[in-house]
Design a protein around this motif. Structure first.
Motif, short mmCIF file in Angstrom:
data_model
loop_
_atom_site.label_atom_id
_atom_site.label_comp_id
_atom_site.label_asym_id
_atom_site.label_seq_id
_atom_site.Cartn_x
_atom_site.Cartn_y
_atom_site.Cartn_z
N ARG A 65 0.78 -1.29 0.21
CA ARG A 65 -0.09 0.14 0.08
C ARG A 65 0.78 1.29 -0.11
O ARG A 65 2.09 1.28 0.51
N SER A 67 1.50 4.85 1.48
CA SER A 67 1.44 5.44 2.90
C SER A 67 1.39 7.11 2.90
O SER A 67 1.28 7.40 3.75
N ARG A 135 2.36 -11.81 2.97
CA ARG A 135 2.30 -10.46 3.81
C ARG A 135 3.35 -9.67 4.28
O ARG A 135 3.58 -8.60 4.40
N LEU A 139 4.94 -5.86 3.52
CA LEU A 139 5.08 -4.80 4.36
C LEU A 139 6.57 -4.37 4.40
O LEU A 139 6.83 -3.35 4.73
N HIS A 278 -6.69 -8.29 2.87
CA HIS A 278 -6.75 -8.14 4.28
C HIS A 278 -7.98 -6.97 4.63
O HIS A 278 -8.37 -6.22 3.94
N ARG A 280 -8.07 -4.75 6.48
CA ARG A 280 -7.63 -3.32 6.56
C ARG A 280 -7.64 -2.77 4.85
O ARG A 280 -8.10 -1.57 4.79
N HIS A 656 -6.41 9.61 5.71
CA HIS A 656 -6.23 8.01 5.62
C HIS A 656 -7.42 7.54 6.62
O HIS A 656 -7.95 8.35 7.57
#
Lengths: 735, 330
Positions: A65, A67, A135, A139, A278, A280, A656
């Motif tokens: 993602r 940020s 995952r 990250l 996920h 999120r 966000h």
């Protein structure tokens, strides 16, 4: 098996239905509160959802993602991440999506994640042997950004004012000035999230140039077109399977990141790839309902007759998105009043894409209009139910078109009676210890729609039937009602009809959305079955209208013949196609309801306890009383969330999505949902479709929140004009 | 989730001084590991070390209770002795989490529950608790569920649990064993205030093991747990109040109050509690103690409302605990 003998029955709704087939059939299963045929599979875990069906060799993709909220990705540590344990690929393909497709788009949404529009936007797909490895590696992705200052919130931003979405009639300002009573109030509703139980997921595999995607989607014919367009391949090479969908609420109308990413990765790796978002990511990168600001102006004479209605809305979305929450959709025709203003304004923000969520428009617009009506009722000293009844128009006041059917008054009267509205006291007059008790009500209104839908019904030589269409069941009961419709029309017991859905290779249905699924896909199935009835009648030498089908036998001319005998080894196939036609334009079609709520509010802490909720709806023929009621209970629970608990919180600096999990985004829990009663008024709407059925699921969440807010006012004297009514909104004004 | 080593402890002594993070129910730690907010290299599973008994405790008469660290929240809440003599604890437990989580979560593990600050949960955000020295994005961010008491410029996170709030009001004690022996720390002193080291939630030292929580004999007071939250279950407290209040002959003779959701630890203020002693239970007395407790309270924007909410919730809890009809908390 001999080749099926096919007859097509294609119908456009240019005239109101006069045949009313489902009122002259004999099987007696239509409308009955029957269990879902697939229910046992679901409650025993044997119904396979998208990510539960992995072909051999499937590997796992996880989206990395952004940020930052705005800017460009100018570099990425892909080499480093590729070297991590288990990692197979890091994909930065310009075909990856920025946003999911909007409902019924049928073409690719905005692509190329190198430009960033919101925090959480996917920027790459990391594929690894295991989900855990993927995952972890996702990250570890560190994009280099060329960041720009984002527009974090809509507050104070300039707005687009699309001319086609503004309307003025008469002179509202003059009506306000001349009014005996007037209300000019501004309400806000927060951004909301669909929060379906099943997170978005897709499993893609290729066989040569042919792509198969197991996904969680609502509208397969559109999804095939969207996915093919996004990938640059032919739609004929795309097959989507969505046999079971664990909730959609509009959040799975269009294809989303996972399907495109999985397809690209599977092609590159030559292996099936699963991309399960996920929770999120579902929250921050799929869709949200826009926050709204709404100004409502109401003017009435001394008798409470409306002379003016103004409803202006401010919403937001990403730059380039054509969808904007149609807040005022029902306002033009709900109440009378010759002077009218409709306004619509869109701010462009760097936040999660705004799209359709259950009853887009009415879900947030109707409760606010209904709160304003409650304020007007109080100002005019007129009972809120009575005020509404006095203002039900005899025709659509904005267009002059007749209503196909307007049952609002019936719903209001029946609902008030069933609820015990007569016991309501004036504001702030009822207390039980610490708790202030109040009652409130609201009308429920939602536009009614029909969409093109096709289905095939096959009557096999053994007297069993199969229904085939690419319709989806997103928890609504499609399997149940489509089976019932075919069983009813063909005179078969339920267990002799099998319904196959959720496969884009089947005839294209409307898909599930806009509460049009049951009416559209159901009409197609009914027409397909009717085509078989016509064939059977021919074989028996009678008119279709003289034919009675029941329990696997045909009765014509005082003679009963088993279907197997009529078929004599043949297989009959009916193809049904329904298309919206002139009745979409010549009349105003809507569904109607009235909602009543009783609340207790702590005089000490401001906690709101919803005590009971009762609703009366008129929405055409009910196809299955049980699944219809379940739809309404769910819709009402949805409304409870918007009144009391649900709110997307955005960070004021970068916009966000802060509360992006199920612990912090508060959909109502069991304790928030009290005793709820649902009553359906007997209803038929011949303008709607040949079944004379209408939409249900969304109507039930239109109005609920208004009834609850109005009950809070009746209990406390406090008007909460910023949804939801959490304790902080009440504290400083408690008695 | 990062790869980690796993070892299973068979006895408490295997866990004491062991190199690694202890994992019991895992209801919080596993979530944090999946999100890589916690990244232990090694887990020591303490699910098989015993310590799962609830037994009478106390000198002489045994009117107290000793709760093993591995007693599951669901079992503790359902225990007949707890329900009879410490109903506050049972209610607080049942006000937290969900049935599934309570079946797994343990007494010791629950005390170690970490904050729900969304910036702590966001690897892209500045957070002194997760990554010391990076700052605190909650200060100027969305801080609805943040602290109004005892916070610092380094951290405004709250301890999110319910059980410890009840335990603090009941004067429970945490029994901790380390290499140097056993020590006993009141629950009210077990969690720390953030100060300039918010990365440390509690006074538990590396290598130490929580063996038990002990409850002194019930006070004979009426016990109330009032939790105000944004939905009626499965939500963390905006403010919660645990109260244990004794009234005799029209006057309060003893009161113990603890607040949850307002600070980095369950908030106790015995000096303020003492203001109630000798007073008739009425709205004025309740307001006076609430004002005393909240004297130093400070909001950070979104959570400003928690100050009046805490005041009102204290009054509501005291009204309920003393059977007083309080008409207004204005």
């Amino acid at each position: 098996m001999s080749a099926p003998i096919e007859l097509k029955l294609h119908h456009t709704m240019d005239r109101p239905d006069s045949d009313n087939l489902l009122d002259r059939t004999a099987q007696g299963v239509i409308s009955a509160p029957l269990d879902r045929p697939e229910g046992p599979l679901k409650v025993t875990g044997r119904a396979t959802y998208a990510d539960e069906d992995h072909p051999d060799g499937t590997v796992h993709g996880v989206l990395a993602r952004a940020s930052v909220a705005r800017g460009w990705v100018v570099g990425m540590n892909t080499a480093e991440v590729r070297a991590m344990p288990g990692v197979l690929d890091v994909i930065r393909d310009p075909r990856l999506l920025r946003s999911p497709a909007q409902g019924q788009a049928s073409r690719a949404p905005v692509q190329n994640p190198a430009e960033i529009f919101y925090v959480g936007q996917p920027v790459a797909l990391v594929v690894a042997e295991t989900l855990e490895q993927a995952r972890h590696a996702a990250l570890a992705i560190r994009p280099d950004y060329e960041a720009r200052e984002p527009v974090a919130t809509a507050d104070g931003q300039p707005c687009e004012t699309p001319p086609a979405k503004q309307a003025t009639q008469g002179d509202l300002d003059a009506a306000m000035t001349a009014a005996a009573h007037r209300i000019d109030v501004t309400y806000t509703t927060p951004a909301m999230s669909h929060a379906a139980m099943e997170p978005h997921a897709a499993v893609a595999s290729w066989d040569g140039d042919r792509l198969t995607v197991r996904s969680s989607n609502q509208m397969l014919k559109h999804n095939v077109a969207e996915l093919a367009d996004a990938l640059g391949i032919r739609p004929g090479n795309v097959r989507i399977l969505s046999q079971y969908v664990g909730g959609g609420f509009g959040g799975k109308l269009g294809i989303s990141h996972e399907a495109v990413a999985a397809a690209i990765a599977a092609r590159r790796l030559g292996r099936p790839v699963s991309v399960a978002l996920h929770r999120r990511t579902v929250f921050e990168a799929t869709m949200r309902r826009s926050e709204t600001r709404q100004r409502v102006r109401l003017a009435c004479d001394a008798d409470g007759r409306l002379t003016g209605v103004g409803h202006e809305a401010w919403v937001s979305n990403l730059k380039g998105e054509r969808f904007s929450e149609p807040v005022t959709q029902a306002t033009p025709f709900t109440y009378a009043g010759e002077n009218r203003v409709i306004g619509h304004h869109v701010a462009r923000v760097n936040q999660t894409t705004a799209g359709s969520m259950r009853a887009p428009g009415e879900a947030v617009g109707v409760p606010v209009l209904e709160c304003a009506m409650d304020e007007l009722a109080e100002a005019a000293g007129i009972d809120p139910v009575e005020l509404r009844i006095r203002n039900i128009p005899s025709e659509d006041p904005s267009t002059g078109k007749p209503f196909s059917s307007n049952r609002l008054e019936d719903c209001l009267r029946a609902g008030a009676e069933a609820f015990g509205w007569a016991d309501r006291r004036l504001t702030g007059q009822r207390r039980e210890g610490e708790w202030l008790i109040g009652m409130g009500m609201a009308s429920a209104v939602r536009v009614n729609m029909l969409e093109t839908s096709e289905a095939t019904v096959i009557l096999l030589a053994d007297g069993t039937a199969r229904v085939e269409t690419d319709m989806t069941d997103i928890g609504t009961g499609s399997y149940a009602i489509l089976t019932q419709i075919a069983a009813e029309a063909l005179g078969l017991p339920m267990d002799r009809v099998t319904t196959v859905l959720g496969d884009s290779d089947l005839p294209p249905a409307s898909g599930s959305g806009g509460s049009f699924g049951a009416a559209s896909a159901g009409s197609a199935v009914m027409l397909a079955a009717q085509a078989i009835r016509t064939q059977l009648a021919r074989r028996l030498g009678c008119d279709e209208a003289e034919l009675t089908l029941k329990d696997g036998a045909a009765i014509a001319g005082n003679r009963m013949t088993p279907l197997t005998e009529v078929l004599a080894g043949d297989v009959l196939k009916g193809n049904g196609l329904i298309k919206p036609g002139k009745t979409e334009k010549t009349v105003r079609q809507a569904t109607w309801g009235a909602q009543f709520a009783e609340v207790a509010v702590s005089a000490l802490t401001g906690e709101v306890r919803l005590r009971r909720l009762a609703a009366t709806f008129a929405c055409g023929r009910i196809l299955n009383e049980k699944t219809a009621r379940s739809q309404c209970l769910g819709g009402m629970a949805f409304g409870i969330g918007s009144a009391l608990t649900e709110e997307v919180m955005n960070d004021p600096r970068d916009g966000h999505f802060v509360n992006r999990d199920m612990a912090e985004y508060h959909i109502p829990a069991n304790l928030d949902v009290p005793e709820m009663t649902v009553t359906f008024l007997p209803d038929r709407d011949p303008h709607a479709n040949p079944m004379q059925a209408k939409g249900i699921g969304e109507l039930a969440c239109c109005g609920t929140a208004g009834a609850i807010m109005n009950a809070i006012h009746n209990a406390t004297g406090i008007r909460v004009r910023d949804f939801p009514a959490t304790v902080d909104k009440l504290l400083d004004r408690l008695p | 989730m990062r790869a980690f080593a796993y070892a299973r402890a068979a006895t408490p002594s295997d866990a004491i001084g062991a190199d690694g993070r202890l994992i019991a129910g895992g209801t919080n730690l596993l979530d944090l590991m999946k999100l890589e907010i916690e990244t232990p290299d090694r887990l020591i599973d303490v699910n098989h070390i015993g310590l799962d008994e609830i037994a009478p405790d106390g000198d002489g008469n045994g009117d107290g209770l000793r709760i093993g660290a591995m007693v599951r929240n669901a079992d503790l809440a359902a225990d007949d002795r707890v329900r009879r003599d410490w109903p506050l604890l049972s209610r607080a437990l049942l006000a937290g989490a969900s049935g599934q989580i309570r079946n797994r979560a343990t007494t010791g593990g629950n005390l170690m529950q970490r904050t729900r600050c969304p910036y702590f949960y966001d690897l892209a955000a500045a957070c002194n608790k997760r990554d010391p020295g990076t700052g605190c994005d909650a200060l100027a961010g969305r801080n609805r569920n943040h602290a109004i008491l005892g916070a610092s410029d380094h951290c405004i996170a709250t301890y999110p649990g319910d059980m410890a709030v009840a335990l603090a009001a009941l004067d429970a004690v945490v029994e901790i064993e380390g290499a140097a022996g056993t020590r006993r720390v009141p629950v009210a002193a077990f969690h720390r205030l953030p100060g300039d080291t918010p990365q440390r939630d509690t006074v538990l030292e590396p290598g130490e093991l929580i063996r038990a929580v002990t409850l002194p004999a019930p006070t004979g007071g009426r016990q109330v747990y009032r939790k105000v939250r944004d939905r009626r279950s499965y939500a963390f407290a905006l403010v919660s109040v645990a109260a244990d209040v004794t009234v005799a002959d029209g006057a309060i003779t003893r009161a113990a109050l603890a607040l949850g959701g307002v600070a980095h630890r369950p908030w106790r203020d015995p000096d303020a509690d003492a203001l109630l002693v000798g007073r008739a239970p009425d709205g004025a007395a309740f307001a006076a103690v609430a004002d005393a407790i909240l004297r130093g309270a400070r909001g950070h924007g979104d959570n400003d409302f928690k100050i009046p909410l805490a005041r009102r919730t204290l009054i509501a809890a005291l009204a309920e605990a003393t059977g007083t009809d309080v008409r207004t908390a204005a």
